[in-house]
Motif scaffolding. Structure first.
Motif, PDB file in Angstrom:
ATOM      1  N   UNK A 159      27.304  33.016 -50.550  1.00 49.56           N
ATOM      2  CA  UNK A 159      28.710  32.364 -50.965  1.00 49.56           C
ATOM      3  C   UNK A 159      29.764  32.935 -50.678  1.00 49.56           C
ATOM      4  N   UNK A 160      29.284  34.273 -50.575  1.00 43.44           N
ATOM      5  CA  UNK A 160      30.492  35.354 -49.296  1.00 43.44           C
ATOM      6  C   UNK A 160      30.779  35.132 -48.409  1.00 43.44           C
ATOM      7  N   UNK A 161      30.292  34.379 -47.092  1.00 43.04           N
ATOM      8  CA  UNK A 161      30.489  34.049 -45.828  1.00 43.04           C
ATOM      9  C   UNK A 161      30.992  32.632 -44.991  1.00 43.04           C
ATOM     10  N   UNK A 162      32.204  33.112 -44.278  1.00 42.50           N
ATOM     11  CA  UNK A 162      33.090  32.363 -44.050  1.00 42.50           C
ATOM     12  C   UNK A 162      32.354  31.490 -43.036  1.00 42.50           C
ATOM     13  N   UNK A 163      32.000  30.815 -42.133  1.00 38.18           N
ATOM     14  CA  UNK A 163      31.185  29.936 -41.211  1.00 38.18           C
ATOM     15  C   UNK A 163      32.446  29.411 -40.594  1.00 38.18           C
ATOM     16  N   UNK A 164      32.044  29.749 -39.025  1.00 37.16           N
ATOM     17  CA  UNK A 164      32.315  29.276 -38.180  1.00 37.16           C
ATOM     18  C   UNK A 164      31.533  27.681 -37.910  1.00 37.16           C
ATOM     19  N   UNK A 165      31.829  26.582 -37.503  1.00 41.35           N
ATOM     20  CA  UNK A 165      31.305  25.448 -37.775  1.00 41.35           C
ATOM     21  C   UNK A 165      31.775  25.425 -35.942  1.00 41.35           C
ATOM     22  N   UNK A 166      30.642  25.149 -35.499  1.00 40.39           N
ATOM     23  CA  UNK A 166      30.820  25.043 -33.958  1.00 40.39           C
ATOM     24  C   UNK A 166      29.880  23.280 -33.510  1.00 40.39           C
ATOM     25  N   UNK A 167      30.206  22.025 -32.605  1.00 38.83           N
ATOM     26  CA  UNK A 167      29.314  20.848 -32.816  1.00 38.83           C
ATOM     27  C   UNK A 167      30.393  19.972 -32.063  1.00 38.83           C
ATOM     28  N   UNK A 168      30.036  19.375 -31.698  1.00 35.39           N
ATOM     29  CA  UNK A 168      30.843  17.811 -30.305  1.00 35.39           C
ATOM     30  C   UNK A 168      31.324  17.228 -31.155  1.00 35.39           C
ATOM     31  N   UNK A 169      31.627  16.016 -30.427  1.00 35.41           N
ATOM     32  CA  UNK A 169      32.510  14.860 -30.986  1.00 35.41           C
ATOM     33  C   UNK A 169      31.580  13.105 -30.912  1.00 35.41           C
ATOM     34  N   UNK A 170      30.180  13.608 -30.792  1.00 34.44           N
ATOM     35  CA  UNK A 170      29.651  12.431 -29.992  1.00 34.44           C
ATOM     36  C   UNK A 170      28.439  12.909 -30.991  1.00 34.44           C
ATOM     37  N   UNK A 171      28.413  13.734 -32.372  1.00 37.06           N
ATOM     38  CA  UNK A 171      27.407  13.324 -33.259  1.00 37.06           C
ATOM     39  C   UNK A 171      27.622  13.570 -34.941  1.00 37.06           C
ATOM     40  N   UNK A 172      28.130  12.565 -35.140  1.00 35.16           N
ATOM     41  CA  UNK A 172      29.234  13.038 -36.336  1.00 35.16           C
ATOM     42  C   UNK A 172      29.482  14.266 -36.672  1.00 35.16           C
ATOM     43  N   UNK A 173      29.373  15.239 -35.951  1.00 35.70           N
ATOM     44  CA  UNK A 173      29.616  16.405 -36.208  1.00 35.70           C
ATOM     45  C   UNK A 173      31.018  16.747 -37.182  1.00 35.70           C
ATOM     46  N   UNK A 174      31.719  16.450 -36.629  1.00 35.49           N
ATOM     47  CA  UNK A 174      33.559  16.270 -36.893  1.00 35.49           C
ATOM     48  C   UNK A 174      33.457  15.730 -38.039  1.00 35.49           C
ATOM     49  N   UNK A 175      32.529  14.560 -38.721  1.00 36.90           N
ATOM     50  CA  UNK A 175      32.453  13.942 -39.797  1.00 36.90           C
ATOM     51  C   UNK A 175      32.230  15.085 -40.916  1.00 36.90           C
ATOM     52  N   UNK A 176      30.904  15.442 -39.987  1.00 38.89           N
ATOM     53  CA  UNK A 176      29.842  16.331 -41.033  1.00 38.89           C
ATOM     54  C   UNK A 176      30.420  17.286 -42.004  1.00 38.89           C
ATOM     55  N   UNK A 177      31.634  18.023 -40.812  1.00 38.05           N
ATOM     56  CA  UNK A 177      32.252  19.618 -41.082  1.00 38.05           C
ATOM     57  C   UNK A 177      33.470  19.527 -41.548  1.00 38.05           C
ATOM     58  N   UNK A 178      33.455  18.232 -41.167  1.00 38.34           N
ATOM     59  CA  UNK A 178      35.163  17.448 -42.310  1.00 38.34           C
ATOM     60  C   UNK A 178      34.743  17.472 -44.018  1.00 38.34           C
ATOM     61  N   UNK A 179      33.916  16.773 -43.855  1.00 36.53           N
ATOM     62  CA  UNK A 179      33.376  16.802 -45.525  1.00 36.53           C
ATOM     63  C   UNK A 179      32.507  18.355 -46.102  1.00 36.53           C
ATOM     64  N   UNK A 180      32.582  18.814 -45.199  1.00 34.48           N
ATOM     65  CA  UNK A 180      32.156  20.322 -45.956  1.00 34.48           C
ATOM     66  C   UNK A 180      33.095  21.091 -45.768  1.00 34.48           C
TER      67      UNK A 180
END
Length: 340
Positions: A261-282
């Motif tokens: 709970x105390x860690x802030x994550x840098x989320x890295x992905x691409x725009x071709x496999x739903x990472x954009x929307x998954x990371x947005x919701x998270x």
């Protein structure tokens, strides 16, 4: 704390058929004197517990080159192991041993109590009295405040995986040495790990556990930083014909947020496999656990292979950067103050 979920009492006919097929293969292999072994996967944990990951399989021994390296193989060979269902596995952490059960696909995904110092540590796993197999787990210090989660397909490795025929070609046919890294991504991830000592590095992918050894060799060969792996078990579940890759990513992101709970994550992905929307919701659900989001933009050709791009216009308030490669993402993250 999360632990392995129990089997659902009702399963669809395709899942039952798959289990019967693997049980038949297992019986044949055992008649020929084959014994199961454990293929370990890089796990992670805190100073009080460890998430143990691996798979119980009956596998054919892999030949090695004169230099002692594993011989290059086509992707389909990674899927030839025979999963052994519901095996009892002995996990030894330090001086303590725990008995846990693999699931119906032979996958081991269990949390056991442990007291280990931060950094990469060794544990052992054994099954049916066979010699123990060494596994490695990344222990995250209690005072860690930053971590990295990275997608794999089309983020660190050029695969164009979302398109089914391309996915089959990359997974089952292509030689592992022919796979190419995304330009600049190894430098970016290594820079992040070097600037944030002790930060967890997690590779979160919709790829199958079968390719974990191949993926480990790929990452090592192309100088990506060492990290824990969260892949998935391809095939049917009790209520559907094929597992949801999106659900796999969403579930594990939430799990990481609750485990650390105390860690802030840098989320890295691409725009071709739903990472954009998954990371947005998270980021909307767990804003306190997101340091920034970095999305690699696919080239027009890659976007066509991937079935198009996922576009999300309603991003969270977290820092958000995009670029076509690792060098561009590094520059953008530097502008945001995420990288020095």
């Amino acid at each position: 704390m999360f632990s392995q979920s129990s089997e659902h009492p009702k399963i669809n006919w395709f899942a039952r058929l798959e289990r019967r097929y693997h049980a038949w293969r297992e019986r044949r292999a055992r008649k020929r004197g084959k014994a199961p072994t454990i293929v370990p996967f890089p796990g992670y944990g805190s100073e009080e517990w460890v998430r143990v990951l691996g798979r119980v399989l009956i596998v054919h021994p892999r030949r090695k080159t004169p230099e002692g390296e594993p011989e290059s193989v086509r992707g389909w060979r990674s899927f030839m192991g025979i999963p052994v269902s519901f095996s009892l596995v002995t996990v030894t952490v330090g001086d303590e041993s725990h008995e846990i059960a693999a699931d119906s696909g032979g996958v081991i995904d269990f949390v056991v109590p442990a007291t280990l110092p931060p950094g990469w540590q060794k544990i052992t796993m054994s099954v049916e009295g066979e010699p123990p197999v060494e596994a490695h787990v990344l222990i995250v210090a209690n005072d860690a405040r930053f971590g990295i989660v990275s997608d794999v397909d089309d983020t660190v490795m050029v695969t164009a995986l979302p398109r089914p025929l391309v996915a089959a070609w990359n997974s089952f046919v292509i030689d592992e040495h022919a796979r190419l890294p995304v330009p600049g991504m190894a430098v970016l991830l290594e820079r992040l790990v070097r600037e944030n000592p002790g930060s967890p590095m997690i590779y979160l992918s919709t790829g199958a556990w079968n390719i974990a050894p191949t993926l480990s060799r790929f990452l090592r060969r192309h100088l990506f930083p060492r990290g824990a792996m969260l892949l998935t078990d391809w095939g049917p579940t009790h209520d559907r014909f094929f597992r949801s890759g999106r659900e796999h990513k969403e579930r594990n992101l939430r799990r990481l947020a609750e485990e650390f709970p105390n860690i802030r994550w840098l989320l890295i992905g691409d725009d071709g496999q739903h990472d954009d929307s998954i990371y947005t919701e998270f980021a909307k659900e767990y804003p306190q656990n997101v340091a920034a989001v970095a999305i690699r933009r696919l080239s027009p050709a890659e976007a066509v292979l991937a079935g198009g791009r996922t576009l999300v216009n309603d991003h969270s308030d977290s820092p958000w950067v995009t670029a076509p490669d690792g060098a561009g993402l590094l520059d953008s993250l530097r502008d945001k103050g995420i990288v020095r």
